[in-house]
Motif scaffolding. Sequence first.
Motif, mmCIF file in Angstrom:
data_model
loop_
_atom_site.group_PDB
_atom_site.id
_atom_site.type_symbol
_atom_site.label_atom_id
_atom_site.label_comp_id
_atom_site.label_asym_id
_atom_site.label_seq_id
_atom_site.Cartn_x
_atom_site.Cartn_y
_atom_site.Cartn_z
ATOM 1 N N UNK A 1 0.814 -1.216 0.000
ATOM 2 C CA UNK A 1 0.000 0.000 0.000
ATOM 3 C C UNK A 1 0.849 1.267 0.000
ATOM 4 N N UNK A 2 2.086 1.179 0.423
ATOM 5 C CA UNK A 2 2.976 2.339 0.372
ATOM 6 C C UNK A 2 3.329 2.713 -1.062
ATOM 7 N N UNK A 3 3.234 1.728 -1.965
ATOM 8 C CA UNK A 3 3.714 1.914 -3.331
ATOM 9 C C UNK A 3 2.614 1.941 -4.386
ATOM 10 N N UNK A 4 1.449 1.342 -4.067
ATOM 11 C CA UNK A 4 0.412 1.191 -5.085
ATOM 12 C C UNK A 4 -0.946 1.674 -4.570
ATOM 13 N N UNK A 5 -1.805 2.043 -5.510
ATOM 14 C CA UNK A 5 -3.152 2.519 -5.192
ATOM 15 C C UNK A 5 -4.168 1.489 -5.673
ATOM 16 N N UNK A 6 -5.210 1.251 -4.862
ATOM 17 C CA UNK A 6 -6.208 0.228 -5.185
ATOM 18 C C UNK A 6 -7.623 0.806 -5.119
ATOM 19 N N UNK A 7 -8.517 0.156 -5.845
ATOM 20 C CA UNK A 7 -9.935 0.529 -5.797
ATOM 21 C C UNK A 7 -10.655 -0.128 -4.636
ATOM 22 N N UNK A 8 -10.159 -1.311 -4.211
ATOM 23 C CA UNK A 8 -10.812 -2.055 -3.129
ATOM 24 C C UNK A 8 -9.809 -3.046 -2.543
ATOM 25 N N UNK A 9 -9.910 -3.264 -1.226
ATOM 26 C CA UNK A 9 -9.070 -4.246 -0.548
ATOM 27 C C UNK A 9 -9.971 -5.337 0.026
ATOM 28 N N UNK A 10 -9.602 -6.592 -0.205
ATOM 29 C CA UNK A 10 -10.337 -7.745 0.326
ATOM 30 C C UNK A 10 -9.471 -8.388 1.408
ATOM 31 N N UNK A 11 -9.984 -8.445 2.633
ATOM 32 C CA UNK A 11 -9.193 -8.884 3.776
ATOM 33 C C UNK A 11 -9.707 -10.177 4.383
ATOM 34 N N UNK A 12 -8.788 -11.087 4.669
ATOM 35 C CA UNK A 12 -9.083 -12.201 5.562
ATOM 36 C C UNK A 12 -8.935 -11.675 6.989
ATOM 37 N N UNK A 13 -9.495 -12.374 7.967
ATOM 38 C CA UNK A 13 -9.354 -11.951 9.361
ATOM 39 C C UNK A 13 -8.240 -12.720 10.056
ATOM 40 N N UNK A 14 -8.282 -14.035 9.971
ATOM 41 C CA UNK A 14 -7.312 -14.870 10.690
ATOM 42 C C UNK A 14 -6.057 -15.055 9.843
#
Length: 228
Positions: free
Chosen positions: A41-54
């Motif tokens: 994220x320091x280097x690239x820009x995104x439209x959406x982030x999909x996150x796992x929890x564990x």
Amino acid sequence: MRKLLLVEDDSSLGYLLTEYLKMKDFQIVWATNGIEALEILKKEVFDLIILDVMMPEMDGFTLAEKIRDLYSSIPFMFLSARSLKIDVLKGFSLGAVDYLKKPIDEEELVVRVEALLNRLNIGINTSLQEEIILGGYLFNPATQELKYKDEIISLTSRESELLLFLWRRKNELSLHKDILTSIWGENDYFNRKSLNVFISHLRKYLSKDPRIVIENVHNKGFLLKVKE
């Protein structure tokens, strides 16, 4: 081409989702843990982030807090096997635009992602390009910033979208179902709980000017009152 960041430590699922989303014309970057995701994220820009929890090293909830603080303009959603109500509500309270439960069909994921991105883009595209005067505040939907004197509050995509929705109907009742259908895409229990969390955020941000009040109309909706 819309660009997604997938943060998933399961190598099989990560590979499967990456390849499937590529087939559906998404540009995908896959991180296997939260620390790696923050470096990306320091280097690239995104439209959406999909996150796992564990995940090892940094769980998805901790990562979401950092995304909210450092990259508030990027919307994020959870895709997790943790499906208890307390987990879902925590996800929404952190600012997630959706919380999907594993296992999920790849086609359903694509449909949900496209619907989210379309709604978010509509919110941005229909925003006013100039700042909105809101009592003692200046609200810029395009930059998702709320200014009060020398203080600047960076809003999340969902907070900005909700405030814009209420402002367009200021001094009028906004029904729960209209807000949820327009912004969340679905009127259900979890989304209503999420809506309440975001209303609390906006009340806190707007608390410096007593002329601005978001009233709760019991079992009906919310009313943004602005005294000129």
